[in-house]
Design a protein around this motif. Sequence first.
Motif, PDB file in Angstrom:
ATOM      1  N   SER A 152       0.829  -1.239  -0.244  1.00 55.26           N
ATOM      2  CA  SER A 152       0.255   0.282  -0.200  1.00 55.26           C
ATOM      3  C   SER A 152       0.681   0.812  -0.123  1.00 55.26           C
ATOM      4  N   ALA A 153       0.673   2.403  -0.151  1.00 52.60           N
ATOM      5  CA  ALA A 153       0.770   3.077  -0.286  1.00 52.60           C
ATOM      6  C   ALA A 153       1.004   3.836   1.125  1.00 52.60           C
ATOM      7  N   SER A 154       1.219   3.815   1.984  1.00 47.48           N
ATOM      8  CA  SER A 154       1.091   3.731   3.394  1.00 47.48           C
ATOM      9  C   SER A 154       2.078   3.529   4.419  1.00 47.48           C
ATOM     10  N   THR A 155       2.090   1.848   4.102  1.00 47.10           N
ATOM     11  CA  THR A 155       3.433   1.114   4.231  1.00 47.10           C
ATOM     12  C   THR A 155       4.860   1.241   3.510  1.00 47.10           C
ATOM     13  N   ALA A 156       4.081   1.525   1.840  1.00 49.32           N
ATOM     14  CA  ALA A 156       5.403   2.177   1.251  1.00 49.32           C
ATOM     15  C   ALA A 156       6.182   3.276   2.027  1.00 49.32           C
ATOM     16  N   ALA A 157       5.377   4.330   2.905  1.00 50.20           N
ATOM     17  CA  ALA A 157       5.602   6.170   2.932  1.00 50.20           C
ATOM     18  C   ALA A 157       6.911   5.661   4.446  1.00 50.20           C
ATOM     19  N   ARG A 158       5.841   4.546   5.111  1.00 51.51           N
ATOM     20  CA  ARG A 158       6.356   4.097   6.330  1.00 51.51           C
ATOM     21  C   ARG A 158       7.694   3.393   6.163  1.00 51.51           C
ATOM     22  N   TRP A 159       7.967   2.615   5.183  1.00 56.39           N
ATOM     23  CA  TRP A 159       9.230   2.184   4.854  1.00 56.39           C
ATOM     24  C   TRP A 159      10.707   2.844   5.081  1.00 56.39           C
TER      25      TRP A 159
END
Length: 99
Positions: free
Chosen positions: A45-52
């Motif tokens: 997801s975009a939010s997971t990618a941003a957190r990573w």
Amino acid sequence: MDPERIEALMERFERAVEAAERRARVAGKRLLTTREAVELGLLPSASTAARWRMEGIGPPYRKKYGVVLYDPEEVKAWWDHNRVLTIDEVRQRAGGGGR
């Protein structure tokens, strides 16, 4: 600043980002935006990618004109490198050969 001016600036900015995304290439390869990588199933997801990205644990990425871009081959390689082995794969590598 009046709301119409803000709206016009936002639309102009969005068009500029879209144009940058279309031109995003490195060494002749087409890079993917976060949204495209998610749609293709390369990122969860975009939010997971941003957190990573914030935690420094995700696949390699580049930024061009403020847009985050991923090389699909690098993302696939990152997943392969971080893959969890099944118990049968662990046994096979240890010489046990499976069940």
